[in-house]
Design a protein around this motif. Structure first.
Motif, PDB file in Angstrom:
ATOM      1  N   ASP A 272       0.812  -1.216   0.000  1.00 55.29           N
ATOM      2  CA  ASP A 272       0.000   0.000   0.000  1.00 55.29           C
ATOM      3  C   ASP A 272       0.846   1.267   0.000  1.00 55.29           C
ATOM      4  OD1 ASP A 272       1.009   0.015   2.518  1.00 55.29           O
ATOM      5  OD2 ASP A 272      -0.923  -0.051   3.557  1.00 55.29           O
ATOM      6  N   GLY A 273       2.122   1.174  -0.382  1.00 51.54           N
ATOM      7  CA  GLY A 273       2.977   2.359  -0.440  1.00 51.54           C
ATOM      8  C   GLY A 273       3.021   2.930  -1.843  1.00 51.54           C
ATOM      9  N   GLY A 330       6.624  -0.570   9.962  1.00 55.02           N
ATOM     10  CA  GLY A 330       6.090  -0.995   8.673  1.00 55.02           C
ATOM     11  C   GLY A 330       5.628  -2.446   8.689  1.00 55.02           C
ATOM     12  N   THR A 359       4.652  -1.786   3.026  1.00 59.08           N
ATOM     13  CA  THR A 359       4.394  -0.382   3.377  1.00 59.08           C
ATOM     14  C   THR A 359       5.536   0.495   2.858  1.00 59.08           C
ATOM     15  OG1 THR A 359       5.395  -0.882   5.512  1.00 59.08           O
ATOM     16  CG2 THR A 359       3.005  -0.816   5.432  1.00 59.08           C
ATOM     17  N   GLU A 360       5.275   1.783   2.858  1.00 59.43           N
ATOM     18  CA  GLU A 360       6.201   2.772   2.302  1.00 59.43           C
ATOM     19  C   GLU A 360       7.567   2.736   2.989  1.00 59.43           C
ATOM     20  OE1 GLU A 360       4.284   6.504   2.508  1.00 59.43           O
ATOM     21  OE2 GLU A 360       5.961   7.609   1.625  1.00 59.43           O
TER      22      GLU A 360
END
Ligand code: FAD
Ligand code: FES
Length: 369
Positions: A272-273, A330, A359-360
């Protein structure tokens, strides 16, 4: 930033003191441990070593379980030939006393704490080279828990392939009434003291109908091919052994050394990043290293190595646990996990050889205890 752990795994060059032929296709290797490294190579029963060497111009590393008991004052592993296998054939054919090989400090959690006052019931199911960690556990339990009992079920193709047969016999004779051993041969008919058959659910059911009270087992140790280990685990659990008392060690999986599936195929999330990738920060030996990694690209372990990190690993297939680290920030997806305990996953530990970012930002700590 966390301080480097004294017990962080590290390689040291060790000299092979002895190579002993255990069977036609198994050699055991005894290492010289210099006094200044003795503490670093102190092990608990059931742990393994990762060996690293150059074969045909390429680095190869593989894990081998320690077969010595903790009180024997020696560090020995046993390597069984795998058909077409790179390292196991090299060990059987080319390694000799006096040679030096890189050996990682002991790792692994295929073990339980000992208590000299306890009167425990242990059972182990081993097939082929799966006997190596089990032998270490048996010798250590018999020496350190004088009131405990051990039942070993050991499967092999033929009499000639039984590793440590004499040593096991000798242990049985020295610990009459405390160690019982059933040998099972899959490719030879029964002969004196040796049964014919395979280790599997039927055998567990037969044992539980007779001499094995599954519910009163304090610790069960299973080591061998994945299918056998999982079948025995399920049969023991169905017969009443609590799941947390059943301990598994896999030497490999059917998916061995294949690159793990990318994050999209993982079951625990969808990245979802931002589209160009995640920022990964690696904490190791008190230092921090950062790089960008595509969500469906390399695993975190491989990417970190490309960026110059020297992180611990061996199997790259989710079985040895050498690449374990803790997520500080994360989320990641893990393609396979054959070695982390449920509580470790809960606590944020991951196998970095199987992990890709979700994640980012992901911060991964290799210094976590
Ligand atoms: C924690 C741990 C402890 C281990 N302890 C021991 C030990 O005490 N003694 C020991 O002999 N081995 C042990 N192993 C297995 C060992 O690390 C190697 O995987 C094995 O020696 C094969 O390596 P190789 O380089 O010869 O084969 P590779 O070149 O890696 O593989 C060649 C082919 O054989 C298959 N293969 C790999 N391993 C096996 C296997 N065990 N059985 C059948 N097929 C296989 C592979 O899928 C591949 O197709 C352990 C593994 C782990 C993860
Ligand atoms: S290197 Fe073996 S589990 Fe990751």
């Amino acid at each position: 930033m966390s301080a480097p752990s004294f017990n962080a795994p590290s390689f040291h060059p060790l000299t092979i003191r002895d190579c002993r032929r255990e069977t036609a296709d198994t050699v055991s290797l005894l290492f010289d441990v210099p006094p200044e490294l003795a503490e670093r190579y102190r092990f608990v029963q059931g742990q393994h070593l990762t060996l690293k060497t150059i074969i045909n111009g390429e680095e190869a590393r593989r894990s081998y379980s320690i077969c010595s008991g903790v009180d024997e004052g020696e560090l020995r592993v046993a390597v069984k030939r795998v058909e077409g296998g790179l390292f196991s054939n090299h060990a059987n054919d080319a390694l000799a006393p006096g040679m030096v090989i890189d050996v990682m400090t002991p790792m692994g959690r295929f073990t339980t704490p000992l208590d000299p006052t306890a009167a425990r019931r242990y059972v182990a199911f081993a097939a082929g080279s799966g006997i190596t960690p089990i032998l270490s556990i048996i010798k250590t339990v018999l020496a350190r828990e004088p009131h405990s009992q051990f039942l070993l079920i050991y499967g092999n193709r033929a009499v000639s392939s039984i590793i440590f047969r004499e040593e096991l016999e000798d242990l049985k004779n020295r610990h009459m009434g405390r160690l019982a051993i059933h040998h099972l041969l899959s490719r030879e008919p029964e002969e004196a003291g040796l049964l014919s058959g395979r280790i599997g659910a039927d055998l567990v059911r037969d044992l539980c109908a007779g001499q094995l009270d599954a519910a009163s087992v304090d610790a069960a140790f299973l080591c061998g091919p994945q299918a056998m280990v999982e079948e025995v685990r399920d049969a023991l659990a169905a017969a009443g052994t609590p799941a947390e008392r059943i301990h598994l060690e896999l030497f490999g999986t059917s998916a061995d050394r294949r690159p793990p599936a990318p994050a999209k195929a993982a079951t625990d999330g969808v990245a979802d990043g931002p589209a160009d990738g995640a920022t990964i920060a690696i904490l190791q030996d008190g230092k921090r290293r950062e790089f960008t990694l595509a969500y469906d690209g390399d695993t975190i372990l491989d990417a970190a190595h490309r960026h110059g990190a020297d992180l611990p690993y061996s199997c790259k297939s989710g079985v040895c646990c050498t690449c374990r680290a803790k997520i500080r920030e994360g989320k990641v997806s893990m393609a396979e996990n054959y070695s982390l305990e449920p509580w470790e996953v809960e606590a944020g530990y991951v196998l970095t050889c199987q992990s890709r970012p979700l994640t980012e930002r992901v911060v991964i700590d290799f210094d976590a205890p």
